[in-house]
Design a protein around this motif. Structure first.
Motif, PDB file in Angstrom:
ATOM      1  N   ASN A  29     -14.184  14.572-119.013  1.00 50.53           N
ATOM      2  CA  ASN A  29     -14.987  13.752-118.110  1.00 50.53           C
ATOM      3  C   ASN A  29     -14.728  12.276-118.409  1.00 50.53           C
ATOM      4  OD1 ASN A  29     -16.984  12.382-116.665  1.00 50.53           O
ATOM      5  ND2 ASN A  29     -18.533  13.954-117.026  1.00 50.53           N
ATOM      6  N   LYS A  30     -13.989  11.605-117.512  1.00 49.83           N
ATOM      7  CA  LYS A  30     -13.602  10.222-117.778  1.00 49.83           C
ATOM      8  C   LYS A  30     -14.675   9.210-117.402  1.00 49.83           C
ATOM      9  CE  LYS A  30     -10.953  10.081-113.427  1.00 49.83           C
ATOM     10  NZ  LYS A  30      -9.586   9.948-112.881  1.00 49.83           N
ATOM     11  N   ARG A  31     -15.836   9.662-116.967  1.00 48.44           N
ATOM     12  CA  ARG A  31     -16.857   8.715-116.511  1.00 48.44           C
ATOM     13  C   ARG A  31     -17.770   8.207-117.627  1.00 48.44           C
ATOM     14  NH1 ARG A  31     -17.647  12.028-111.093  1.00 48.44           N
ATOM     15  NH2 ARG A  31     -16.024  10.994-109.878  1.00 48.44           N
ATOM     16  N   TYR A  32     -17.641   8.738-118.828  1.00 50.32           N
ATOM     17  CA  TYR A  32     -18.415   8.182-119.935  1.00 50.32           C
ATOM     18  C   TYR A  32     -17.785   6.857-120.353  1.00 50.32           C
ATOM     19  CZ  TYR A  32     -21.203  12.373-120.610  1.00 50.32           C
ATOM     20  OH  TYR A  32     -22.093  13.402-120.443  1.00 50.32           O
ATOM     21  N   TYR A  33     -18.635   5.860-120.527  1.00 48.37           N
ATOM     22  CA  TYR A  33     -18.159   4.523-120.898  1.00 48.37           C
ATOM     23  C   TYR A  33     -19.026   4.007-122.037  1.00 48.37           C
ATOM     24  CZ  TYR A  33     -16.919  -0.424-120.511  1.00 48.37           C
ATOM     25  OH  TYR A  33     -16.500  -1.702-120.788  1.00 48.37           O
ATOM     26  N   PHE A  34     -18.373   3.461-123.054  1.00 46.04           N
ATOM     27  CA  PHE A  34     -19.115   2.949-124.211  1.00 46.04           C
ATOM     28  C   PHE A  34     -18.848   1.461-124.376  1.00 46.04           C
ATOM     29  CE2 PHE A  34     -19.941   2.246-128.759  1.00 46.04           C
ATOM     30  CZ  PHE A  34     -21.218   2.781-128.839  1.00 46.04           C
ATOM     31  N   ASP A  35     -19.925   0.680-124.390  1.00 46.80           N
ATOM     32  CA  ASP A  35     -19.843  -0.755-124.642  1.00 46.80           C
ATOM     33  C   ASP A  35     -19.996  -0.973-126.144  1.00 46.80           C
ATOM     34  OD1 ASP A  35     -20.486  -3.492-125.083  1.00 46.80           O
ATOM     35  OD2 ASP A  35     -21.119  -3.697-122.998  1.00 46.80           O
ATOM     36  N   LYS A  36     -18.875  -1.306-126.806  1.00 46.41           N
ATOM     37  CA  LYS A  36     -18.891  -1.440-128.261  1.00 46.41           C
ATOM     38  C   LYS A  36     -19.734  -2.625-128.718  1.00 46.41           C
ATOM     39  CE  LYS A  36     -14.411   0.767-129.044  1.00 46.41           C
ATOM     40  NZ  LYS A  36     -13.039   0.605-129.603  1.00 46.41           N
ATOM     41  N   ASP A  37     -19.701  -3.711-127.941  1.00 50.77           N
ATOM     42  CA  ASP A  37     -20.456  -4.896-128.343  1.00 50.77           C
ATOM     43  C   ASP A  37     -21.957  -4.666-128.269  1.00 50.77           C
ATOM     44  OD1 ASP A  37     -18.141  -6.325-128.855  1.00 50.77           O
ATOM     45  OD2 ASP A  37     -18.032  -7.137-126.820  1.00 50.77           O
ATOM     46  N   GLN A  38     -22.407  -4.067-127.176  1.00 46.99           N
ATOM     47  CA  GLN A  38     -23.838  -3.841-127.005  1.00 46.99           C
ATOM     48  C   GLN A  38     -24.286  -2.472-127.501  1.00 46.99           C
ATOM     49  OE1 GLN A  38     -25.630  -5.132-123.300  1.00 46.99           O
ATOM     50  NE2 GLN A  38     -23.901  -6.479-122.835  1.00 46.99           N
ATOM     51  N   GLN A  39     -23.327  -1.640-127.954  1.00 42.97           N
ATOM     52  CA  GLN A  39     -23.646  -0.314-128.471  1.00 42.97           C
ATOM     53  C   GLN A  39     -24.472   0.491-127.461  1.00 42.97           C
ATOM     54  OE1 GLN A  39     -22.863   0.771-132.246  1.00 42.97           O
ATOM     55  NE2 GLN A  39     -21.296  -0.408-131.162  1.00 42.97           N
ATOM     56  N   ILE A  40     -23.897   0.631-126.269  1.00 40.17           N
ATOM     57  CA  ILE A  40     -24.565   1.351-125.185  1.00 40.17           C
ATOM     58  C   ILE A  40     -23.602   2.382-124.606  1.00 40.17           C
ATOM     59  CG2 ILE A  40     -25.642   1.177-122.904  1.00 40.17           C
ATOM     60  CD1 ILE A  40     -26.322  -1.715-123.539  1.00 40.17           C
ATOM     61  N   LEU A  41     -24.092   3.596-124.430  1.00 41.16           N
ATOM     62  CA  LEU A  41     -23.349   4.625-123.708  1.00 41.16           C
ATOM     63  C   LEU A  41     -23.806   4.601-122.261  1.00 41.16           C
ATOM     64  CD1 LEU A  41     -21.404   7.108-123.844  1.00 41.16           C
ATOM     65  CD2 LEU A  41     -23.475   8.506-124.102  1.00 41.16           C
ATOM     66  N   ILE A  42     -22.843   4.518-121.341  1.00 41.45           N
ATOM     67  CA  ILE A  42     -23.159   4.391-119.914  1.00 41.45           C
ATOM     68  C   ILE A  42     -22.549   5.551-119.152  1.00 41.45           C
ATOM     69  CG2 ILE A  42     -22.908   2.949-117.858  1.00 41.45           C
ATOM     70  CD1 ILE A  42     -22.692   0.536-119.719  1.00 41.45           C
ATOM     71  N   TYR A  43     -23.332   6.102-118.239  1.00 40.31           N
ATOM     72  CA  TYR A  43     -22.808   7.125-117.335  1.00 40.31           C
ATOM     73  C   TYR A  43     -23.302   6.804-115.937  1.00 40.31           C
ATOM     74  CZ  TYR A  43     -20.901  11.489-115.692  1.00 40.31           C
ATOM     75  OH  TYR A  43     -20.132  12.410-115.036  1.00 40.31           O
ATOM     76  N   VAL A  44     -22.354   6.689-114.999  1.00 35.09           N
ATOM     77  CA  VAL A  44     -22.680   6.297-113.624  1.00 35.09           C
ATOM     78  C   VAL A  44     -22.852   7.535-112.759  1.00 35.09           C
ATOM     79  CG1 VAL A  44     -21.896   5.060-111.585  1.00 35.09           C
ATOM     80  CG2 VAL A  44     -21.468   4.108-113.861  1.00 35.09           C
ATOM     81  N   LEU A  45     -24.039   7.682-112.211  1.00 36.77           N
ATOM     82  CA  LEU A  45     -24.349   8.718-111.234  1.00 36.77           C
ATOM     83  C   LEU A  45     -24.310   8.096-109.841  1.00 36.77           C
ATOM     84  CD1 LEU A  45     -27.210  10.363-113.283  1.00 36.77           C
ATOM     85  CD2 LEU A  45     -25.045  11.462-112.679  1.00 36.77           C
TER      86      LEU A  45
END
Length: 559
Positions: A84-100
């Motif tokens: 699933n290529k839609r998982y995105y991780f912001d290393k600077d803000q330490q946030i896991l993002i998933y777009v629905l």
């Protein structure tokens, strides 16, 4: 005499008996099944605290998983690449993002799932996603085995059927085919096994208790085709569809006063129903831009029956050098700022959508730009705005623009079907018919036809080759015709490029032109129609002649 015979027989038979016994022992050792157990640490190929083996579609992966605090975790990079290529991780803000489709999930380090477990953890510098997080958004079947001290996870995301059999009699399952191969486990009578490969006497199977090895083929019966159970509810990334086919034109606006020229420029057009003015130029890495938007422009376009999809770009301005796409699009805060401001522009000016034209990206920026498109698609979808994205003709070297994902989340993918030969490169056609055909075919292998708008050029290039120096000048269709006429250049039709070609000597230099005009445009438009694409778009308004609009007609044309 009898005693002598007995002695002779004993002397003769004793060695024979010894030989036969030795042979028996040898044959027993050689052919009898071994009962030795396999080294499972070596078999699963993982080591270290919390390490777990990872299988995908019955194949052990070089990458491992984590079994930690009673939870199975998968490496984020592995999930992105394989599941699933839609998982995105912001290393600077330490946030896991998933777009629905209509919302964006964001999970920080302290956020947990309903089960109470974290959605993700850090192990060193690597991000791991909990299995519950992955299965919440991914169409994959999973099985986890931990009871025997060798944690492992099996993933299955194929929809193809596989063969399943029933064990007819208890049988050892071995590392390889052959009775001398060490034992992994025992398949009990009545167990179901997945039959992965069948040889003459041995079959490769996956057992009920999570081992892949070999057992005698004769011990397996009742072979049937099976498919994985599918209970995953795939989210629908709905799209806004234009009524009928799209005829779009880009309108280059470099100063506010240029907006007033729309009426004049539209006077010679035909069937245009979408106009894209170049209004928004990115000017920093925090999500800000310079705007040339005009309410009067939108009102005029709407009155003429046209939608307005303003363009957002990162090039062509004095301030474009201030923009680093990697820094801009990798920042969650900057993406949020940019999207929020653009949505306000739509509210203020009342236009109908956006056209993103982000060019010259480095490969490392690709994943961040695609995430921006996903996130912007949510705001556009929720506000009823069309989202279209401009792309180069797809090639292996620009694959990180990921037009397949763009096609999934955006409303339209606009392929700029030109610059086959470009300033600074070798002389040649800007957009030959072969380039067009191949580009459309490659695009349609990744994006549905109902989402593809094909871009055609209202310009060509005048090439000058002088010794080992090659230069070029972009010329609109009208200006190119004037140059041909003024210089008395003889133009001949070239079937290979689908264009008129001509050249002349100018001192020591050779000037060459592959001409773009109504006949060459009509050939390209035929490809657009024959492939039933969603639309056609032209760069740019004002460079064409009136006859060129007839060439872009959606009505059938004689060839």
């Amino acid at each position: 005499m009898r005693n002598t015979l007995r002695v002779f027989t004993a002397i003769f038979l004793a060695p024979l008996a010894v030989c036969m016994a030795a042979a028996g022992i040898f044959l027993y050792r050689h052919f009898s099944p071994t009962r030795e157990k396999a080294d499972l640490d070596k078999y699963f190929g993982v080591s270290g605290d919390n390490a777990a083996a990872l299988y995908l579609n019955f194949e052990r992966q070089d990458t491992g998983a984590l079994w930690k605090d009673g939870t199975m975790y998968l490496p984020l990079d592995y999930v992105n690449e394989n599941l699933n290529k839609r998982y995105y991780f912001d290393k600077d803000q330490q946030i896991l993002i998933y777009v629905l489709p209509t919302e964006i999930e964001k999970r920080g380090a302290e956020d947990t799932l309903e089960s109470g477990e974290p959605a993700w953890i850090l192990e060193g510098d690597a991000v791991y996603l909990s299995l519950a997080e992955v299965t919440a958004h991914t169409d994959v079947f999973t099985e986890v085995f931990t009871d025997d001290g060798h944690p492992r996870i099996f993933l299955l995301n194929l929809r193809d059927s596989y063969t399943q059999g029933t064990v007819k009699k208890d049988a050892a399952v071995r590392l390889r085919g052959g009775v001398k191969s060490r034992i992994l486990t025992t398949a009990a009578k009545g167990d179901q096994v997945v039959v992965l490969e069948t040889l003459d006497h041995w079959s490769k199977v996956m057992t009920k208790d999570g081992f892949i090895g070999y057992m005698p083929t004769k011990r397996i019966g009742n072979l049937v085709d099976a498919v994985r159970e599918d209970s995953f509810d795939e989210p629908e990334y709905t799209s806004i569809k234009h009524d009928g086919k799209i005829t779009m034109v880009w309108h280059q606006v470099t100063v506010q006063a240029a907006n007033a020229g729309l009426d004049t420029l539209l006077g010679e057009t035909k069937d245009v129903n979408v106009v894209s003015p170049t209004w928004f130029g990115l000017n920093d890495n925090e999500g800000h831009y310079t705007s040339l938007a005009s309410r009067d422009y939108v009102a005029k376009a709407h009155a003429a029956g046209m939608q307005v999809w303003p363009l957002v770009d990162n090039f062509g301005h004095d301030f474009s050098a201030n923009v680093d796409p990697v820094k801009l699009f990798s920042s969650t805060k900057a993406r949020e700022t940019l999207i929020a401001n653009l949505m306000k522009e739509a509210d203020t000016y009342g236009f109908d959508g956006f056209n993103l034209d982000i060019e010259n990206l480095k490969q490392e920026a690709g994943v961040h730009y695609v995430e921006f498109i996903r996130e912007m698609s949510v705001s556009c979808r929720n506000q009823g705005l069309v989202l279209s994205v401009d792309d180069y003709v797809p090639e292996s070297y620009n694959s990180y623009y990921d037009i397949s994902e763009q096609g999934a989340v955006a409303d339209y993918v606009v392929i700029m079907g030109y610059d086959e030969h470009y300033a600074g490169g070798d002389a040649g056609s800007v957009a030959s018919i072969g380039y067009t055909r191949n580009g459309i075919a490659t695009t349609l292998s990744q994006v549905p036809k109902e989402k593809v708008i094909w871009g055609v050029p209202f310009y060509t290039r005048l090439w000058t080759v002088d010794g080992d120096k090659t230069s070029s000048k972009a010329m609109g269709i009208a200006d190119a015709k004037q140059w041909i006429s003024q210089n008395g250049v003889s133009m001949a039709w070239d079937d290979e490029t689908g264009q008129y070609y001509g050249e002349r000597q100018n001192g020591s230099a050779t000037e060459m032109m592959w001409q773009e005009e109504e006949k060459s445009l009509a050939l390209k438009m035929k490809e657009v129609r024959d492939n039933d694409l969603a639309g056609v778009s032209a760069w740019k308004l004002g460079m064409e002649e009136a006859a060129d609009w007839g060439a872009l007609s959606w009505d059938s044309q004689p060839q």
